[in-house]
Design a protein around this motif. Structure first.
Motif, short mmCIF file in Angstrom:
data_model
loop_
_atom_site.label_atom_id
_atom_site.label_comp_id
_atom_site.label_asym_id
_atom_site.label_seq_id
_atom_site.Cartn_x
_atom_site.Cartn_y
_atom_site.Cartn_z
N ASP B 258 37.44 40.46 57.52
CA ASP B 258 38.81 40.94 57.70
C ASP B 258 38.86 42.27 58.46
O ASP B 258 39.91 42.88 58.58
CB ASP B 258 39.51 41.09 56.34
CG ASP B 258 38.71 41.94 55.37
OD1 ASP B 258 37.62 42.43 55.77
OD2 ASP B 258 39.17 42.13 54.24
N GLY B 259 37.70 42.72 58.96
CA GLY B 259 37.67 43.96 59.72
C GLY B 259 37.62 45.19 58.83
O GLY B 259 37.63 46.32 59.32
N MET B 260 37.59 45.00 57.50
CA MET B 260 37.59 46.12 56.57
C MET B 260 36.17 46.36 56.04
O MET B 260 35.33 45.46 56.05
CB MET B 260 38.52 45.82 55.38
CG MET B 260 39.97 45.69 55.79
SD MET B 260 40.57 47.27 56.40
CE MET B 260 42.02 46.75 57.30
N GLN B 261 35.94 47.58 55.55
CA GLN B 261 34.65 47.91 54.97
C GLN B 261 34.52 47.28 53.59
O GLN B 261 35.39 47.46 52.74
CB GLN B 261 34.50 49.43 54.85
CG GLN B 261 34.38 50.13 56.19
CD GLN B 261 33.09 49.80 56.90
OE1 GLN B 261 32.01 49.84 56.29
NE2 GLN B 261 33.17 49.46 58.17
N GLY B 268 22.79 43.48 47.72
CA GLY B 268 23.54 42.91 48.84
C GLY B 268 24.71 42.05 48.42
O GLY B 268 25.32 41.38 49.25
N THR B 269 25.05 42.05 47.11
CA THR B 269 26.21 41.26 46.66
C THR B 269 27.50 42.05 46.92
O THR B 269 27.54 43.26 46.67
CB THR B 269 26.10 40.98 45.15
OG1 THR B 269 24.79 40.53 44.89
CG2 THR B 269 27.12 39.95 44.70
N ASP B 270 28.53 41.36 47.41
CA ASP B 270 29.81 42.02 47.69
C ASP B 270 30.55 42.30 46.38
O ASP B 270 30.93 41.38 45.65
CB ASP B 270 30.66 41.11 48.59
CG ASP B 270 31.90 41.82 49.13
OD1 ASP B 270 32.31 42.82 48.51
OD2 ASP B 270 32.42 41.37 50.16
N ILE B 271 30.73 43.59 46.04
CA ILE B 271 31.39 43.92 44.78
C ILE B 271 32.75 44.59 45.04
O ILE B 271 33.35 45.16 44.13
CB ILE B 271 30.52 44.86 43.92
CG1 ILE B 271 30.12 46.09 44.72
CG2 ILE B 271 29.29 44.14 43.41
CD1 ILE B 271 29.53 47.19 43.87
N THR B 272 33.24 44.48 46.30
CA THR B 272 34.47 45.20 46.66
C THR B 272 35.63 44.93 45.69
O THR B 272 36.26 45.85 45.20
CB THR B 272 34.93 44.76 48.08
OG1 THR B 272 33.78 44.74 48.92
CG2 THR B 272 35.96 45.71 48.63
#
Lengths: 300, 466
Positions: B258-261, B268-272
């Motif tokens: 989505d172009g966001m950080q 390396g797991t996405d926890i956003t």
């Protein structure tokens, strides 16, 4: 119980709080508004969106009313002049049909009626604010031009459409009558009947003159009827103007109650905030430098 | 307990006096250190711990054993610290959201004139004016200009949202870098602390430093702290480890689809989505939920309005008698509808005011105006849809700042409690100073007295003696 010896954060919080109140009060007094950002009162600001749009619309409706009103009044007074002309033509026709006129008189009457016809044509070609009032929506073309091939001697260059102008959210008013309806209607043709009268007068036939005169007479009553459209429009516009004035007042009082301030209250709040701020500062100045050390004599 | 040499009464007294002198000296050190650090952030006051020595039995006599300074104890309440950390996280999350939302508020305020509401009203007014003067080219130009203003208002609101979103996005990257610095420092302090504890030393200073860093960490993100034998274990609210004893785990950021950080844990797991609290949680929430929701609504309003208005244009004819062309154009990508909104017409005569093809007709203006006053496919009129966006902007900003204020009061209360336990009171220290000064003087007097007595004793029986 031991109390927090560090009074500075509390003092600072109190001072900051009083300063923020002071700032809010000052802003309200200086802007005259209690809502300067959506977060000050989200509901009021959301209602202001509608209020802003409606206020602008009501302003524009008011302008429309006055501009349409002058068009309608001009058209109406023009038709009134046409009615006068036609009345004159009817009496001339009646005079021409009584069979006592000399041929020269008959011709003179015919010339007068011809003059009436020309003036009615020019009235039918009325132009107001750069557009032709009786041309339907084809307001840029001259409605009636002379045409020898036509029975009435004139061709209608306009169309049969009408325009309505919005003067309220759900209200629009018809602002024109096409010439095809007023002047060259198939059942009561003003121009045609005048033209026939001229021809009849020129021919001298009494019966033709009476027939033509009664045709002019029925055209006359038809035009009078048509004036009702403008009369209605005028009274509608006048009523709407009053309503719009009231609506402007309502909207502005709504805006005041949504985002305005009560000045007396705001001024009181401001002076209260000033007092609070002074008190907080004075208290801090008094309390903070005070410690036991001030009271202990230095050991020697 | 030091070995007491049973030699005689006077020496015992001398020894006790010396111990008292040393212990009082230690207490004076503590007082001095407390005063010195009265304004040091994170400093916890230290109290000298005295302990009474065991009494000495020599033959039939019993004498007291004097005093020992056991050490200095930091006075802290771990539970309060935890509560403060949690509240700090929540407050800083609310503050971050509030400051980002503050940025976009002015774009949606009806008081400054360049907003969408004013543009809608200008557009509606211009149409109404044109309806009274359909053949006036000035009135036609008025509609075109008002349409241009409307497109600009949408653009500027959309850009305002985008720039606030990218501010929040920038904060995510910065905050993650700060978190990594802090967690690595906390890891090191944990190692030092466990070494000191193993050597039997007081680690109060290190603990103060660590508490201060954890406090800073909690302003950055919501953390959960547990104490165990090898120091503290710190995890994010959802359990991603940040520090375990001496080991710290770095978080990473990467640009998502989505172009966001996006924030990744050490595996390396996405926890956003699971990060909450603190600047990081606040920035993510305002970026991915609040602003993103507002953008979606603004874009859908823009594209639905444009579709309705263009359809109304197509129903009529322009002043040259041609069928109405599209008035506005929007980019094909729905997420750019508001920012890419533009006026497609180039000439005022192209406004489709006529219903019958003649230049003086205003018959189609009813249809054009209806696009503004009738409900769009969303079920709301354009004005109502926009006012609902304004309400949300105001409400989110008001909520964030109200939340911050409420937590602020709570936090003030907790900080006061913490202060009442741990803060240095200079009045108290001044009193202690007097106390220990007196004690030190008394102990010194004992030593000088014993010395005199010893002299007298040694001179016993010599000439000139008593």
């Amino acid at each position: 119980m031991r109390v927090n010896p560090n009074m500075v954060p509390d003092m600072l919080a109190a001072i900051q709080n009083s300063e923020s109140n002071l700032q809010t009060a000052l802003q309200q007094v200086s802007t005259g508004k209690s809502v300067n950002l959506p977060s000050d009162n989200p509901g009021a600001e959301a209602d202001m969106v509608q209020n802003t749009i409606e206020t602008a619309n009501v302003d524009q409706y008011t302008q429309n009313v006055s501009s349409v009103l002058s068009t309608v009044q001009t058209a109406d007074s023009t038709l009134s002049a046409v009615v006068t002309s036609l009345t004159k033509a009817v009496s001339l026709g009646t005079e021409g049909a009584n069979g006592t006129n000399s041929a020269a008189n008959q011709q003179a009457i015919a010339t007068q009626v011809q003059g009436i016809l020309s003036s009615v044509v020019s009235q039918a070609n009325l132009s107001y604010n750069g557009s032709y009032v009786f041309g339907g929506t084809a307001s840029t073309a001259v409605p009636y031009t002379a045409d020898p091939s036509s029975a009435s001697g004139y061709t209608y260059n306009g169309n049969n459409d009408v325009n309505s102008v919005q003067i309220g959210d759900q209200l629009s008013v018809q602002v024109n009558l096409p010439g095809s309806q007023v002047f060259s209607n198939s059942s009561a043709n003003v121009l045609g009947s005048l033209s026939s009268l001229v021809t009849a007068l020129q021919s001298g036939s009494t019966s033709a003159i009476s027939t033509a005169t009664s045709a002019v007479s029925s055209a006359l009553s038809y035009v009078s009827q048509q004036r009702v459209v403008y009369g209605n429009a005028e009274s509608q516009l006048n009523a709407q103007e009053t309503y719009l004035q009231q609506e402007t007042v309502n909207l502005s009082s709504q805006a005041t109650s949504l985002v305005g301030v009560d000045m007396a209250k705001a001024a009181t709040t401001l002076s209260q905030a000033e007092t609070d701020n002074n008190a907080a500062l004075a208290a801090a100045a008094k309390v903070v430098p005070n410690t036991l050390l001030n009271y202990l004599s230095t050991p020697n | 307990m030091p070995d007491v040499i049973v030699m005689g009464g006077l020496n015992t007294s001398l020894l006790i006096g010396m111990q008292a002198l040393e212990a009082t000296q230690g207490a004076l050190d503590a007082t001095s250190n407390n005063i010195a650090n009265a304004n040091t952030p994170g400093y916890t006051r230290e109290v000298a711990q005295f302990s009474e020595n065991a009494e000495t039995v020599s033959g039939s006599g019993v004498s007291g054993g004097g005093v020992t300074l056991v050490g200095l104890q930091s006075v802290r309440d771990e539970l309060l610290n935890l509560q403060i950390q949690q509240q700090t996280s929540q407050q800083s999350s609310a503050d971050t959201q509030s400051s980002v939302l503050q940025q976009i508020q002015s774009y949606f305020s009806t008081s400054n004139g360049g907003d969408i509401a004013s543009a809608f009203s200008g557009f509606s007014t211009s149409l109404s004016q044109l309806s009274a003067n359909p053949s006036s080219s000035a009135a036609q130009q008025g509609v075109l200009s008002a349409g241009q203003n409307l497109a600009n208002a949408f653009k500027s609101a959309a850009n305002g949202l985008t720039s606030a979103q990218s501010t929040a996005n920038g904060q995510v990257t910065q905050t993650v870098a700060q978190i990594n610095t802090l967690t690595s420092q906390i890891g090191q302090l944990n190692s030092q602390l466990s070494q000191l504890t193993a050597a039997g030393q007081n680690g109060g200073t290190i603990q103060d430093q660590r508490d201060e860093l954890v406090q800073q960490l909690s302003t950055l993100t919501g953390v959960s702290v547990t104490q165990n034998s090898d120091g503290e274990t710190i995890t994010t609210g959802n359990g991603t480890p940040l520090v375990m004893g001496g080991q710290s785990f770095t978080l990473q950021t990467t640009t998502g689809s989505d172009g966001m950080q996006h924030v990744l844990d050490s595996n390396g797991t996405d926890i956003t989505a699971s990060l909450q609290g603190g600047q990081l949680g606040g920035a993510i929430q305002v970026r991915d939920q609040v602003i993103s929701g507002l953008s979606t609504q603004l874009n859908s309003l823009a594209s639905q309005f444009v579709t309705a208005f263009n359809a109304a244009q197509a129903q009529g004819f322009d002043s040259n008698g041609n069928p109405g062309q599209n008035f506005f154009s929007v980019p094909a990508n729905a997420s750019d509808a508001a920012s890419g909104l533009s006026v497609a017409l180039t000439d005022p005569s192209q406004v489709a005011i006529s219903s019958d093809g003649s230049a003086g007709s205003n018959g189609n203006i009813t249809n054009l105006s209806a696009a503004l006053t009738n409900a769009l496919p969303s079920g709301q009129t354009a004005a109502a849809a926009y006012s609902s966006i304004v309400f949300q902007v105001g409400n989110s900003a008001a909520n964030a700042s109200a939340q911050s204020t409420a937590i602020g009061l709570n936090l003030q209360q907790l900080t006061n409690q913490q202060g009442s336990v741990s803060a240095v009171d200079t009045n108290e220290e001044a009193t202690n100073l007097l106390r220990f000064q007196t004690a030190y003087e008394a102990a010194a007097r004992i030593i000088s007295t014993i010395q005199q007595l010893n002299t007298i004793t040694l001179n016993m029986g010599t000439s000139g003696g008593y």
